[in-house]
Design an enzyme around this catalytic site. Structure first.
Site, PDB file in Angstrom:
ATOM      1  CE  LYS A  37      -3.983   1.941   2.527  1.00  0.00           C
ATOM      2  NZ  LYS A  37      -4.832   1.788   3.735  1.00  0.00           N
ATOM      3  CB  SER A 112      -8.150   3.667   2.693  1.00  0.00           C
ATOM      4  OG  SER A 112      -7.284   3.134   3.679  1.00  0.00           O
ATOM      5  CB  SER A 136      -8.271   0.917   5.672  1.00  0.00           C
ATOM      6  OG  SER A 136      -8.950   2.140   5.731  1.00  0.00           O
TER       7      SER A 136
END
Lengths: 432, 89
Positions: A37, A112, A136
């Site tokens: 990420k 996210s 997330s």
């Protein structure tokens, strides 16, 4: 060192940066391509947090987890798309455009960590790292039909994670199978002196699918108002499968759920308002104009560099912490947070794990959630685990309207092994 | 309820630089969210916040840090091994 081959066809916009080659070495993750990420620092590889304010930033060091996966032989394939600084539930709040859900490209992948989930669901990578501040990792895992685990707070080092809300967030594994989650946990967990909240609790475990005699608590609130009855029904079927395999189901109550979401949003925005003060254009990002005054330059960089949701959260946090409002918002949120923690501690004296849906609905349509409050409300089932710091996993448990649904299993602090076992039992039960 | 003037003030405090045209929208959303936060008024304060955990600090021993040129690599504005920042006053 060997070079991995991987597909570079990023049709779902899962990646912000894709590397030309991924080098793999010997170790537990040898030969495995992994996506990271984009809020996790990678030395010499652009790390943007999906924000214009960090465009072009090349970290001078690796996050601890990146050092660990490299040492274990994994090959880093690229940096995945996300909501800017982790602020969102859809991966639409990205300066690099939204990621699409591989299960249905008219839908969001969740957020996210939506890029990481889409990269796995589409088969581009076998595993990925995500971060989970209020859901997330688990939300995109549920929406894309993969597995995602938020470890116990402190179990995985946050050194090198670009901070958004320190007291809530954890880095964790995302993969297609529970066995891969377990494998990645072996590599990630353990003490790191560079994170002062890091706990010396390594993970060495082989998933065990035996749930006979296991007590599973099911809070009424996880099937209450706002939860789509079709999603609830799919999740109940999943819980029943565990019952047929010998687990005992015990319905229970979590009264603190009434305050959990408000407590979460006051806490995370307050922490964000402080953490994001570092983005001033002086050390990284589009450069400060040294002919202007500090405030002029600072305001201009942040006006151009931050998206709307980031600005909103910084302002909400600034307000919640301001003199005269601190007692009404921040102090109350911390009291509510303690209640959530107490509810879990009370329940875990009676049950071994708690189960429910990961998300109240299936994946939204792209562009569907336009007002921030309704977006926030969709985090209601994931934020309690972050407020309490407990481990929580989302495992695919079927579909509703043809879209993936996630079953969430939460456990007591430092019992990541137990929630992974239950998820494994479920996964094995389904595949038989 | 917060007013547009309040929101402009908060933006100023946070150095966020929002445009005049955005104020109405931000203020409306702000109030919706703050209304929702009012549920926290029902939480009784007697519950003590925080945890029993203590901070863990390392010993105060000088360790090697990142080389200066690497630290400065992400900025254009630098001088004699330092960051150059806008003037404060």
């Amino acid at each position: 060192m060997e070079t991995l081959t991987f597909t570079r066809d990023d049709r779902y916009n899962a990646f912000i940066t894709m590397l030309d080659k991924a080098e793999t070495g010997p170790g537990k993750l040898s030969g495995i391509g992994i996506a990271i990420k984009d809020n996790i620092s990678t030395r010499g590889i652009q790390t943007t947090c999906a924000s214009r304010i960090l465009e072009g930033y090349l970290p001078p060091y690796d996050a601890h987890v990146v050092t660990l996966v490299k040492k274990a032989g994994a090959g880093i394939v690229g940096k995945t798309n996300m909501d800017e600084f982790g602020m969102g539930t859809t991966t639409e709040n990205s300066a690099f455009g939204p990621t699409k859900n591989p299960a249905d490209t008219s839908r969001v992948p969740g957020g996210s960590s939506g890029g990481s989930a889409a990269a796995i669901a589409s088969g581009m990578v076998r595993m990925a790292l995500g971060t989970d501040t209020g859901g997330s990792i688990r939300c995109p895992a549920a929406f894309c039909g993969i597995v995602g685990h938020k470890p116990t707070y402190g179990r995985v080092s946050r050194y090198g994670l670009v901070a958004y809300a320190n007291s809530l967030e954890q880095i964790g594994p995302m993969a297609r199978t529970v066995s891969d989650i377990s494998l990645l946990m072996e590599v990630l967990a353990g003490h790191d002196p560079r994170d002062s909240t890091s706990v010396n609790c390594p993970y060495a475990h082989i998933p065990d699918p035996d749930v006979r005699g296991l007590k599973i608590g099911v809070p009424e609130e996880y099937f209450g108002e706002g939860v789509d009855p079709r999603v609830a029904s799919v999740v109940w079927d999943g819980i029943s499968l565990l019952e047929r395999k010998g687990a005992d189901i015990i319905t229970c109550r979590m009264p603190s759920m009434a305050y959990a979401l408000a407590a979460y949003y006051v806490t995370c925005t307050s922490e964000a308002s402080s953490n994001l003060a570092r983005f001033d254009g002086v050390r990284y990002g589009p450069p400060a104009d040294t002919r202007q005054t500090w405030h002029e330059s600072f305001q201009e960089r942040r006006r151009d560099g931050f998206g709307t949701e980031v600005k909103r959260r910084i302002m909400l946090g600034t307000f919640a912490l301001s003199s005269g409002y601190y007692g009404k918002y921040y102090a109350k949120a911390q009291a509510a947070r303690q209640r959530v923690r107490n509810d879990f501690l009370r329940l875990f004296r009676e049950v071994d794990v708690i189960a429910g849906p990961t998300m109240p609905t299936v994946a939204f349509r792209i562009g569907e959630k336009t007002d921030p409050l309704s977006m926030y409300l969709s985090d209601i089932l994931t934020v309690p685990a972050n407020l309490a710091g407990i481990p929580a996993i989302s495992v695919p448990c079927g579909t509703s309207e043809g879209l993936p649904v996630g079953l969430q299993i939460m456990g007591p602090h430092f019992r990541d092994e137990r929630v992974i076992d239950v998820a494994y039992a479920f996964e094995q039960g389904v595949s038989r | 309820m917060v007013s547009e003037k309040d929101v402009a003030h908060i933006a100023e405090l946070a150095d966020i630089g929002i445009e005049k045209e955005e104020l109405a929208e931000f203020t409306g959303r702000f109030n919706e969210i703050l209304d929702y936060f009012d549920i926290l008024d029902q939480v009784e304060q007697e519950t003590r916040g925080g945890t029993d955990l203590v901070n863990i600090f390392r010993d105060d021993i000088v360790e090697d840090s990142l080389p200066g040129d690497e630290v400065l690599a992400n900025t254009r504005e630098k001088e004699d091994g330092f960051f150059r920042a806008p003037r404060v006053m």
